[in-house]
Design an enzyme around this catalytic site. Structure first.
Site, PDB file in Angstrom:
ATOM      1  N   LYS A   5      -1.326  -0.891   0.891  1.00 48.46           N
ATOM      2  CA  LYS A   5      -2.294  -2.113   1.063  1.00 48.46           C
ATOM      3  C   LYS A   5      -0.580  -2.968  -0.018  1.00 48.46           C
ATOM      4  O   LYS A   5      -0.367  -4.175   0.474  1.00 48.46           O
ATOM      5  CB  LYS A   5      -3.135  -2.759   0.083  1.00 48.46           C
ATOM      6  CG  LYS A   5      -4.433  -2.956   1.057  1.00 48.46           C
ATOM      7  CD  LYS A   5      -6.341  -2.544   0.466  1.00 48.46           C
ATOM      8  CE  LYS A   5      -5.894  -1.122  -0.441  1.00 48.46           C
ATOM      9  NZ  LYS A   5      -6.558  -0.613  -1.347  1.00 48.46           N
ATOM     10  N   ARG A   6      -0.297  -2.729  -0.691  1.00 56.01           N
ATOM     11  CA  ARG A   6       0.789  -2.840  -0.881  1.00 56.01           C
ATOM     12  C   ARG A   6       2.167  -3.153  -0.593  1.00 56.01           C
ATOM     13  O   ARG A   6       2.636  -4.092  -0.027  1.00 56.01           O
ATOM     14  CB  ARG A   6       1.122  -1.995  -3.112  1.00 56.01           C
ATOM     15  CG  ARG A   6       2.219  -2.738  -3.403  1.00 56.01           C
ATOM     16  CD  ARG A   6       2.617  -1.218  -4.511  1.00 56.01           C
ATOM     17  NE  ARG A   6       4.663  -2.032  -4.570  1.00 56.01           N
ATOM     18  CZ  ARG A   6       4.562  -2.560  -5.641  1.00 56.01           C
ATOM     19  NH1 ARG A   6       4.285  -2.979  -6.512  1.00 56.01           N
ATOM     20  NH2 ARG A   6       6.068  -2.547  -5.660  1.00 56.01           N
TER      21      ARG A   6
END
Length: 497
Positions: free
Chosen positions: A259-260
RNA sequence: GCCCCCAUGGUCUAGUGGUUAGGACACAGCCCUUUCAAGGCUAUAACAGGAGUUCGAAUCUCCUUGGGGGCACCA
């Protein structure tokens, strides 16, 4: 190589829990290509048996994403078809019916263990460094007793009765035989206590009922493949051809996309979500070309593929099993290639929304003239606005310093602009091929370089240091505006002293 | 921890026992050039490591290492 292959029936089966991303798009692409190539069908099936994870709008986004990519499906929730419904939640009764059949035939059994007990057992197993596995409490319940408890309304799940020993062998097209000891397999849940089937059962039943010939999916399913094979066999059904595609890794090649990582990508103008690619200025044909080549190749040199080429040339044999790192600069490269391959009229149509998005009032005639001169200067469609927005402005505001030619003073630059103005004003029209020769002659007479003289005019007329070719640009901007803009530049230069 | 999968330049890949290990992106340089591109040319850069099989291994086998996936009443 125009195949005498049998028509395939393939399905893309996403769960509506999030955005359609690159990995899913690539799976769908391969499905689509295979279906079109063999004259078969490409089916969209929504795997929404987990009501808790349902995300509103996700299904619509998947459909829209597939359509944007040009991956039209032949059967699906919003188009219907002979094997519907195409939303698994609507197939609950069908799944239960098949689960009953498995129970009756001894391939599955009712389980009354509570989730609480199950998780406690699991924790205990992990504490003892044992493999987490169902402890078999309900596996050997007498069928009559199990049925009694079911009829009494006790909550239950249905579990698959996995063979205790022996080896299960099945075949993945890319990897060959996959063999696993049955002792390492678990008695997985087939039907949840809410009555909905779990993926393993739902997909197996639906694939069979929908006559799916090739199951193309992500490699995250590889570890459950033996169980899926076992379920097929328990029903007495033939297995489809199993094709497990490798995963996509993050651009560094080290580790999967997180996600990062996805958030960081946005800062660089990239995304892994299909919904974002249009706004970022990418062509669907470029995205398809790009992802097609992540895990598949045609030969040792061909890389540019239109959708037509892909349909003709795609083949399962050249798929690779190893994971691929996503390389966005390669996408940029493909996007540039596909932009250049467009008919100018097509390009004109495609750049229009990017202007309008920024509030420009465009007209199609001008767009048609702009297209060919920006075509080989942009890599994403949205760039057209910053590079060629000046065409739709009444006037431009150059930075005065930018008007000063390299190696010259403001005063000298003003004098050059004045001479250019005088020369250009003698023409009733700014035709590029007409004004260029005299302008070059002027450069020569002044004893300057083309870069110096044209640079001044470029900034004057476009307001930018970087622009499409100058004379073609002047032709589109038109005589009046060109002269007005040069006059303004002269004023600015004179004001500098 | 256990199970499964994968392994050619920084990245995507071609290669299926004998090749000067090919192409593409990126990067660097040069050419072209009115800017930016595009295009052309050149350069740098790889068979993860170790055993075997073989006359001969990037190609076959095993081990190690590294990476990925899975081990839910999620898909």
């Amino acid at each position: 190589m125009m195949s005498e292959q049998k028509p395939v029936r393939v399905r893309f089966a996403p769960s509506p829990t999030g955005h359609l991303h690159l990995g899913g798009a690539r799976t769908a692409l391969y499905d689509f290509l295979l279906a079109r190539q063999t004259g078969g069908q490409f089916i969209l099936r929504i795997e929404d048996t987990d009501r808790k994870r349902y995300v509103a709008g996700a299904e619509e986004e998947i459909c829209a994403g597939l359509r944007w990519l040009g991956l039209e499906y032949d059967e699906g929730p919003d188009v219907g078809g002979p094997c519907g419904p195409y939303r698994q939640s609507e197939r609950k009764e069908i799944h239960q019916e098949y689960a009953q059949r498995l129970v009756k035939e001894g391939h599955a059994y009712y389980c009354f263990c509570s989730p609480e007990r199950l998780s406690k057992v699991r924790e205990e197993q992990q504490r003892q460094k044992l493999n987490p596995r169902y402890d078999g409490t309900c596996r050997n319940l007498a069928p009559s007793e199990a049925l009694r408890r079911v009829n009494e309304g006790e909550p239950y799940t249905v579990r698959f009765r996995t063979p205790k020993d022996g080896v299960t062998r099945t075949t993945d097209l890319l990897r060959g035989e996959i063999a696993v000891d049955n002792s390492s397999l678990d008695d997985i849940i087939l039907v949840k206590s809410d009555g909905y089937a779990v993926y393993h059962l739902a997909a197996t039943v639906d694939d069979h009922l929908m006559q799916i010939t090739h199951v193309i999916r992500g490699s995250e399913w590889l570890s459950t493949l033996p169980v899926h094979a076992l379920i097929h066999r328990a029903f007495g059904w033939d297995e489809p051809v199993w094709v497990h595609l490798s995963v996509f890794l993050k651009p560094s090649g080290k580790g999967k996309m997180s996600k990062r990582e996805a958030a960081d990508l946005a800062k660089d103008g990239y995304s892994i979500f299909i919904k974002d690619f249009e706004a970022l200025g990418y062509l669907p044909e470029a995205v398809n070309n790009w992802i097609a080549l992540m895990g598949w190749s045609y030969d040792d040199r061909t890389e540019f593929f239109s959708m037509y080429d892909l349909i003709e040339k795609f083949n399962l044999e050249k798929l690779t099993p190893s994971p691929a790192a996503i390389n966005f600069t390669k996408l940029d490269h493909f996007n540039g290639l596909h932009i250049r391959a467009l008919q100018p009229g097509d390009l004109a149509r495609r750049i229009k929304p990017y202007y309008q998005r920024e509030g420009y009032v465009t007209d199609d005639d001008t767009l048609l003239k702009i297209a060919p001169i920006v075509q080989e200067h942009i890599v994403t469609l949205d760039e057209v606005v910053e590079k060629a927005g000046f065409f739709f402005k009444d006037s431009v505001v150059p930075v005065a310093e930018d008007l000063v030619a390299k190696g010259l003073t403001a005063r000298q630059s003003a004098e050059i602009a004045r001479k250019a103005y005088h020369l250009l004003s003698q023409f009733s029209e700014m035709k590029a091929d007409v004004i260029e020769p005299p302008m070059r002659k002027l450069v020569e007479e002044l004893g300057l370089t083309a870069g110096q003289v044209f640079g001044i005019l470029r900034v004057a007329v476009t307001g930018q240091k970087v622009s499409p070719p100058l004379f073609e640009s002047m032709e589109i901007v038109g005589r009046e505006r060109v002269l007005a803009r040069i006059q303004r530049a002269i004023n600015l230069l004179e004001a500098m002293g």
